[in-house]
Design an enzyme around this catalytic site. Structure first.
Site: not given
Length: 635
Positions: A420, A525
């Site tokens: 991220e 995820e």
């Protein structure tokens, strides 16, 4: 019962007939209905029983298997005839006794008693005159009472039979096929095995036939629906199958190529059906788990929390062992938990994860080495609380990466090296890593990771990867890394999605863009939230916290069927997309069951979400068999 014993999938034997790929049940072999010498033979006799329903004595034929002995108890199949037949029709046209003897001699059929009744419950039950006369048609419906209240009790008094529903089956041809579906599905307390061969229009409409699909799914051991594709009555079987499929009732649907409304079809069906009775069904594609179903496409992974890794959730771990072949730690391998203070590493949880993965021959993924959100504060500051120099941060990164990766070198298949680092608009996140080192922190992380374990795959992982701005930002970043000679093997697209976001076309566009860089694509995820989300917050920035409101938590008492169907279709469309592209090498769902999901607390705390494949009781949700069927239909 069906869920506990087996999963039986809808099978189609003619390619494309219903827009699905074929799974063949091979036709019966030549000679299956020919009497053989040198094998033990059963006996078939005509019996008479008193029918209170009809008010007269009635006849039936009964087959007893070879070696029938009164000291044993046997399961029973009730085998029904068509509108133009009687208790002799199967015997004369279908030679069931010969089929049974041959199968039992081959060890393919459980020894059983087979009852061939007259399904026309009236005093003159002969197939003569106008067989379609209303009173004669009505007599086929009346046979339900005769069967349940007169014939079955007589058989259970006269023969050594097992008297529970688990050991009682019903099947039939044409009119008898309709009777079998009507009576069997209408009396699930009496029958656990039901078959309809070329069922006639007397078959009830599906909604009446099976008003409680979920109950049937639990109680049935086998539901077999079959017809020839040249049979003028095939629409009856089609509509039944379509309803069963729509309502996720596991069943076998068989269409016989070139099959007409005749004994060539019915004998073949009988041959197949009786081999499945009173034992777990063993058919191609049946009983598959998720990992088995998708083995030719990608690995199927899940994230484990600390309690699961420590062995504190055996029911959840059983699901992991059965359905998944890739694992990742949800939290304990992030840099904060791994090295809470400089030089003090906590490997306990990670060691347990590795041990579990190796014991169960699972692909192990490391998550994550460098992430702004759960990095310990000391990473970035000196003793006086000031930002460290670029050289100090680089050395701390290198030490952390070498220590962690070095401990598990050769044991972990791939690592989320950087997590991220790119914002939704494609610019770099202004994290402490970025503030001190600029975008080069990404380069150094991948460089150190490759040096620490040259055999490990190295990934960049991020959320909202379908957004055009982020897509371009990630592509630009990876291209620059590649131009600098940095090793990067894959892009992890976090699958934090909802029922209506993102658009599938945008998701695929990003997949294609990342794959065009020459790297693999992983779906990481993954979960599909069913809860409402503000339009302005559909990402996965864990710092987000929205105030609780009841309208944001609508399903506290359970998920409505209508929403569950949306969830199913959304999972199916994503998995179709993943299966379409061979550069997708792994799909990981973010948690084992709904109760584990972080979505219950993000971005609004205290909600009840249903985003995963297994419910809070660790039972597969209705989408699981549909996903397995999807994979099986493509093989």
């Amino acid at each position: 019962m069906m869920q506990r014993l087996i999963f039986t999938f809808s099978l189609i034997v003619i390619c494309g007939l219903f827009g699905m790929a074929q799974i063949n049940i091979p036709a019966a072999p030549q000679g299956f209905d020919t009497e053989r010498e040198g094998i033990d033979k059963g006996k078939i006799e005509t019996i008479t029983y008193r029918s209170k329903t009809v008010g007269t004595k009635r006849n039936a034929r009964v087959y007893t298997p070879p070696g029938y002995a009164r000291r044993n108890n046997y399961p029973v199949l009730y085998l029904l005839h068509g509108i133009g037949g009687d208790e002799d029709e199967w015997y004369n046209g279908g030679v069931p006794h010969i089929i049974f003897d041959n199968l039992i001699a081959e060890g393919k059929m459980e020894p059983m008693i087979v009852v061939l009744p007259n399904g026309r419950a009236m005093k003159n039950d002969r197939a003569e005159g106008n067989i379609f006369a209303p009173d004669k048609v009505e007599a086929f419906a009346n046979f339900e009472n005769d069967l349940l209240n007169d014939l079955i009790p007589h058989i259970e008094r006269k023969y050594r039979v097992l008297k529970d529903r688990e050991n009682r089956a019903i099947a039939g041809l044409s009119m008898g096929g309709g009777q079998s579906l009507n009576f069997g599905l209408g009396n699930l307390d009496r029958f656990a095995w039901v078959g309809g061969f070329s069922s006639a229009p007397n078959t009830k409409e599906p909604e009446e036939l099976l008003p409680e699909p979920a109950k049937a799914t639990q109680m049935l051991n086998l539901l077999y629906v079959s017809c020839g594709d040249e049979d003028g009555l095939i629409r009856v079987s089609e509509r039944t199958h379509e309803y069963l499929k729509e309502n996720n009732v596991p069943h076998i649907y068989r269409v016989i190529p070139g099959g007409h409304h005749d004994f060539e079809v019915w004998k073949d069906d009988l041959y197949q059906f009786v081999q499945m009775l009173f034992k777990p069904v063993n058919l191609p594609g049946q009983g598959l788990t998720l990992k088995e179903a998708f083995k030719d496409y990608f690995t199927i992974g899940t994230a484990l929390n600390g309690r699961q890794i420590a062995g504190g959730a055996p029911e959840e771990i059983a699901v992991v062992k059965e359905h998944f072949n890739s694992i990742v730690a949800e939290n304990c391998m992030k840099s904060g938990p791994m090295q809470p203070r400089e030089g003090e590493f906590d490997f306990a949880c990670a060691d347990q994860l590795i041990e579990f993965g190796e014991e169960n021959d699972m692909q192990i993924i490391g998550h994550t080495l460098i992430w702004h959100s759960q990095a310990p504060r000391w990473f970035f500051t000196d003793d006086e609380g000031n930002d460290v120099s670029p050289e100090v941060l680089k050395e701390r990164m290198r030490t952390h990466i070498f220590t962690v990766m070095g401990r598990y070198k050769g044991k972990i298949h791939g690592w989320d090296v950087v997590n991220e680092a790119v914002l939704d608009d494609g610019s770099f996140r202004n994290s402490k890593f970025y503030q001190i080192l600029g975008e080069d922190f990404i380069k150094y992380a991948f460089k150190y990771a490759h040096e620490a374990d040259p055999s490990a795959e190295l990934y960049y992982n991020d959320y909202s990867m379908a957004l055009p701005g982020k897509r371009q930002g990630v592509v630009n970043m990876v291209k620059k890394l590649q131009e600098q000679g940095v090793k990067i093997h894959g892009i992890g697209m976090q699958g934090h999605v909802g029922l209506d976001y993102p658009e599938l076309e945008e998701f695929e566009a990003s997949m294609e863009a990342y794959a065009a860089l020459g790297v693999n694509v992983m779906i990481t995820e993954m979960e599909i939230s069913v809860l409402p989300m503000p339009d302005w917050n559909r990402g996965a920035d864990i710092s987000t916290n929205i105030e609780y409101r009841e309208q944001l938590n609508p399903y506290t008492e359970g998920l409505p069927d209508s929403v569950n169907k949306q969830l199913e279709e959304r999972y199916l469309e994503f998995f179709r997309l993943f299966m379409k592209h061979d550069y997708v090498t792994r799909v990981t769902v973010w948690g084992v069951n709904d109760g584990n999901s972080w979505k219950n607390g993000f971005p609004v705390r205290g909600r009840t979400d249903y985003p995963l494949l297994f419910d809070r009781d660790n039972q597969p949700k209705t989408v699981v068999p549909r996903l397995i069927e999807l994979a099986n239909s493509k093989n």
